[in-house]
Design a protein around this motif. Structure first.
Motif, PDB file in Angstrom:
ATOM      1  N   UNK A  67      31.748  24.288  -9.269  1.00  0.00           N
ATOM      2  CA  UNK A  67      32.352  23.227  -8.440  1.00  0.00           C
ATOM      3  C   UNK A  67      33.162  22.323  -9.364  1.00  0.00           C
ATOM      4  N   UNK A  68      34.428  22.090  -9.003  1.00  0.00           N
ATOM      5  CA  UNK A  68      35.272  21.237  -9.848  1.00  0.00           C
ATOM      6  C   UNK A  68      35.741  20.022  -9.048  1.00  0.00           C
ATOM      7  N   UNK A  69      36.217  19.017  -9.777  1.00  0.00           N
ATOM      8  CA  UNK A  69      36.744  17.804  -9.140  1.00  0.00           C
ATOM      9  C   UNK A  69      38.126  18.105  -8.553  1.00  0.00           C
ATOM     10  N   UNK A  70      38.488  17.358  -7.530  1.00  0.00           N
ATOM     11  CA  UNK A  70      39.808  17.524  -6.925  1.00  0.00           C
ATOM     12  C   UNK A  70      40.921  17.309  -7.953  1.00  0.00           C
ATOM     13  N   UNK A  71      40.707  16.342  -8.847  1.00  0.00           N
ATOM     14  CA  UNK A  71      41.771  16.046  -9.832  1.00  0.00           C
ATOM     15  C   UNK A  71      42.014  17.226 -10.777  1.00  0.00           C
ATOM     16  N   UNK A  72      40.997  18.068 -10.979  1.00  0.00           N
ATOM     17  CA  UNK A  72      41.192  19.255 -11.831  1.00  0.00           C
ATOM     18  C   UNK A  72      41.941  20.339 -11.078  1.00  0.00           C
ATOM     19  N   UNK A  73      41.767  20.335  -9.746  1.00  0.00           N
ATOM     20  CA  UNK A  73      42.309  21.435  -8.940  1.00  0.00           C
ATOM     21  C   UNK A  73      43.770  21.204  -8.567  1.00  0.00           C
ATOM     22  N   UNK A  74      44.174  19.957  -8.384  1.00  0.00           N
ATOM     23  CA  UNK A  74      45.522  19.691  -7.883  1.00  0.00           C
ATOM     24  C   UNK A  74      45.636  20.165  -6.445  1.00  0.00           C
ATOM     25  N   UNK A  75      46.719  20.866  -6.115  1.00  0.00           N
ATOM     26  CA  UNK A  75      46.885  21.382  -4.755  1.00  0.00           C
ATOM     27  C   UNK A  75      45.965  22.590  -4.576  1.00  0.00           C
ATOM     28  N   UNK A  76      45.201  22.584  -3.485  1.00  0.00           N
ATOM     29  CA  UNK A  76      44.229  23.650  -3.243  1.00  0.00           C
ATOM     30  C   UNK A  76      44.850  24.672  -2.286  1.00  0.00           C
TER      31      UNK A  76
END
Ligand code: 5RP
Length: 217
Positions: A67-76
């Protein structure tokens, strides 16, 4: 067929939308829990998950999926979630599980929102399901007053605090004829963190489980 059987059926159908090496946004609720239970089948395709609640995080991690943070993922690329109601425009009411704020954030950051419901939740006009609103505690009565002015009947969700430390008012008796207008209006009331209308950013694909099959709109 029971509602749980339909939830399992639609969750299985949603698995098909996951592509290789994807970051997957995952919502919350019992349909999502069915979906997470089946993730072993597609685990090798998933790079990581962005989660919309503490419970979803726990369940996904129990499957040994990162599970990663949204800020690491950028656009999903893909977001998979349930809903409490949908109309034919794929405008939704969400928040029955109280995770609406993080769900709205993750949905907003996603290119493709796949929503899983059973046919009992497919409605002509939104609002039979009481509209969940996440509210800063000090604004409980001022927000409740605004809801009464709109013709709604706000009820405090007892013994419930969101993952963000706020309360939920469930607003009964609203007939939501113009979901985008009401969502925007509610967004401007001080003390409301998030309202459960997902119309400005609705679903891109709606999977509806009925007795016979899965309808996709
Ligand atoms: C949680 C949600 C859920 O998606 C919604 O309440 C549907 O839940 P369920 O799958 O349990 O019927 O918005 O905040």
């Amino acid at each position: 067929m029971t509602q749980l059987e339909k939830k399992n059926k639609v969750a299985k159908a949603a698995l098909e939308y996951i592509e290789n090496n994807q970051v997957v946004g995952i919502g919350s609720g019992s349909t999502v829990n069915c979906f997470i239970n089946m993730l072993d089948k597609v685990k090798s395709k998933i790079d990581a998950v962005v989660s919309s609640s503490e419970l979803t995080t726990k369940l996904v991690e129990s499957k040994n999926i990162r599970v990663i943070e949204l800020k690491e993922a950028g656009k999903i690329p893909i977001y998979i979630d349930g809903a409490d109601e949908s109309n034919k425009f794929k405008q939704l009411i969400k928040g029955g599980g109280g995770a609406l704020t993080r769900e709205k954030i993750v949905a907003h950051s996603s290119s493709n929102f796949i929503c899983m419901i059973d046919d009992s939740k497919y409605v002509r006009v939104l609002g039979k399901f009481p509209l969940p609103i996440e509210v800063i505690r000090m604004a409980q009565s001022s927000v409740a007053m605004e809801m009464i002015k709109l013709g709604g009947r706000p009820v405090l969700r007892e013994n419930f605090i969101t993952d963000n430390g706020n309360i939920i008012l469930d607003v009964h008796d609203l007939e939501i004829d113009e979901p985008i207008g009401l969502e925007s209006f509610l967004n401007n009331i001080p003390g409301i963190v998030t309202n459960g209308i997902f119309a400005i950013r609705g679903a891109d694909k709606l999977l509806i489980a009925n007795e016979k099959n899965i309808e996709v709109i």
